[in-house]
Design a protein around this motif. Structure first.
Motif, short mmCIF file in Angstrom:
data_model
loop_
_atom_site.label_atom_id
_atom_site.label_comp_id
_atom_site.label_asym_id
_atom_site.label_seq_id
_atom_site.Cartn_x
_atom_site.Cartn_y
_atom_site.Cartn_z
N SER A 1 -14.41 -5.70 35.91
CA SER A 1 -14.40 -6.69 34.83
C SER A 1 -14.91 -6.07 33.54
CB SER A 1 -15.26 -7.90 35.22
OG SER A 1 -16.61 -7.52 35.40
N GLY A 2 -15.79 -5.07 33.67
CA GLY A 2 -16.30 -4.38 32.48
C GLY A 2 -15.20 -3.66 31.72
N LEU A 3 -14.22 -3.11 32.46
CA LEU A 3 -13.10 -2.45 31.80
C LEU A 3 -12.29 -3.44 30.97
CD1 LEU A 3 -11.82 -0.16 34.71
CD2 LEU A 3 -13.16 0.51 32.71
N ALA A 4 -12.12 -4.64 31.51
CA ALA A 4 -11.41 -5.67 30.77
C ALA A 4 -12.18 -6.07 29.52
CB ALA A 4 -11.16 -6.89 31.66
N LEU A 5 -13.50 -6.14 29.65
CA LEU A 5 -14.33 -6.51 28.50
C LEU A 5 -14.28 -5.46 27.41
CD1 LEU A 5 -17.49 -8.04 30.24
CD2 LEU A 5 -15.74 -9.23 28.93
N VAL A 6 -14.15 -4.19 27.79
CA VAL A 6 -14.01 -3.12 26.80
C VAL A 6 -12.76 -3.35 25.95
CG1 VAL A 6 -13.54 -0.66 26.48
CG2 VAL A 6 -15.30 -1.39 28.09
N LEU A 7 -11.66 -3.70 26.61
CA LEU A 7 -10.41 -3.95 25.89
C LEU A 7 -10.54 -5.17 24.98
CD1 LEU A 7 -7.83 -3.29 28.76
CD2 LEU A 7 -8.52 -1.75 26.91
N ILE A 8 -11.18 -6.22 25.51
CA ILE A 8 -11.39 -7.42 24.69
C ILE A 8 -12.27 -7.11 23.49
CG2 ILE A 8 -12.39 -9.74 24.66
CD1 ILE A 8 -11.61 -9.95 27.63
N GLY A 9 -13.35 -6.35 23.74
CA GLY A 9 -14.26 -5.98 22.66
C GLY A 9 -13.57 -5.14 21.60
N ALA A 10 -12.71 -4.22 22.03
CA ALA A 10 -11.97 -3.39 21.08
C ALA A 10 -11.03 -4.24 20.24
CB ALA A 10 -11.20 -2.31 21.83
N TYR A 11 -10.38 -5.21 20.87
CA TYR A 11 -9.47 -6.09 20.14
C TYR A 11 -10.23 -6.92 19.09
CZ TYR A 11 -6.27 -9.95 19.19
OH TYR A 11 -5.50 -10.90 18.56
N VAL A 12 -11.36 -7.47 19.51
CA VAL A 12 -12.16 -8.27 18.58
C VAL A 12 -12.65 -7.42 17.42
CG1 VAL A 12 -14.31 -9.56 18.34
CG2 VAL A 12 -12.86 -9.92 20.35
N GLN A 13 -13.09 -6.19 17.73
CA GLN A 13 -13.59 -5.30 16.68
C GLN A 13 -12.51 -4.96 15.66
OE1 GLN A 13 -16.73 -4.38 16.31
NE2 GLN A 13 -16.27 -3.25 14.44
N ASP B 1 -14.70 -7.61 7.94
CA ASP B 1 -15.95 -6.99 7.53
C ASP B 1 -16.80 -8.01 6.78
OD1 ASP B 1 -15.48 -4.37 8.50
OD2 ASP B 1 -14.11 -4.02 6.82
N THR B 2 -18.09 -7.73 6.68
CA THR B 2 -18.97 -8.62 5.93
C THR B 2 -18.62 -8.54 4.44
OG1 THR B 2 -20.65 -6.91 5.59
CG2 THR B 2 -20.82 -8.23 7.59
#
Length: 258
Positions: free
Chosen positions: A2-14, A19-20
């Motif tokens: 599940s961590g691998l999936a979260l990495v992909l989700i995190g990359a997409y969100v990033q 930007d601020t």
């Protein structure tokens, strides 16, 4: 897995997140004005050279927060099942249920610091409360009673939220715009390795050496002392000008001292 999936989700969100406004404003300036604005090619070097004290304070501020988080979500799970004799599913539900309350408590305490007009006051209060709660928390866990264990974790996660809720804003206000990301990241990751990363191993070693939970409570208190010293020594910068760069800050300091 599940961590691998979260990495992909995190990359997409990033990639998709904006930007601020501060960063966007600085980024749009011309190459010539970037130098005048204090934007350098190596903000990491600049942060370490001129803001090493703030980096250490940021790391110290995160010590008890990160250490207790891993103790609450990982250490307690192992301890309650192997030494207290609770079922894994029961303690897992306690941890998940108590931790879920942070969905509400972290935004609440983050907003509370806005109304208080200070990040340090609530942060220091949470630090002291975590140290005070360390022994009672493990005394309740040692009973093996499901309601009491849930209460121990619920209070622990709530105290944790008093610090983690306003922490991002505290970090942002500690550094000027051009070194903010580098300085805050260094402090955060340093503590992640030496506080959170080592916490489960330290807890396991303490329990193996003493056979009693009081040793872990003392460890929590020790990390609270580190955090208290770090936070009490940092300068309160509530609602500082987030567009201010390090050069502007230095110029203002010189003008004030003159």
């Amino acid at each position: 897995l599940s961590g691998l999936a979260l990495v992909l989700i995190g990359a997409y969100v990033q990639l998709k997140i904006e930007d601020t406004p501060v960063f966007h404003d600085l980024q749009q300036r011309s190459a010539e004005s970037r130098r005048d604005a204090g934007l350098r090619k190596a903000p990491l070097v600049q942060a370490v050279r001129h803001y090493w004290r703030e980096i250490l304070q940021a790391a110290g501020a995160f010590f008890v927060v990160n250490a207790t988080f891993y103790i609450l979500i990982s250490g307690v799970l192992s301890y309650a099942t192997t030494q207290v004799g609770m079922s894994r599913s029961a303690i897992l539900w306690c941890v998940m249920g108590a931790g879920l309350t942070q969905v509400v408590s972290m935004p609440f305490f983050g907003g509370l610091t806005d109304r208080m007009g200070s990040r340090k006051k609530l942060y220091l209060t949470g630090t002291v409360l975590m140290a005070v709660w360390a022994f009672p928390m493990f005394l309740l866990i040692d009973t093996g009673s499901l309601p009491l264990v849930f209460l121990a974790l619920l209070v622990g996660f709530t105290i944790h939220a008093t610090m983690y809720g306003p922490q991002a804003t505290l970090y942002a206000e500690m550094f000027p715009a051009d070194v903010r990301y580098s300085g805050a990241s260094l402090g955060y990751q340093f503590a992640s390795v030496f506080a959170g990363g080592l916490a489960p191993f330290i807890m396991t070693a303490l329990l193996a050496g003493t056979g009693a939970s009081w040793s872990v409570a003392l460890y929590i208190i020790a990390t609270a002392v580190v955090t208290f010293v770090a936070v009490v020594t940092l300068k309160e910068r509530y609602r500082r000008d987030l567009y201010e760069t390090s050069d502007a800050e230095a110029a203002g300091t010189v003008a004030a001292s003159g």
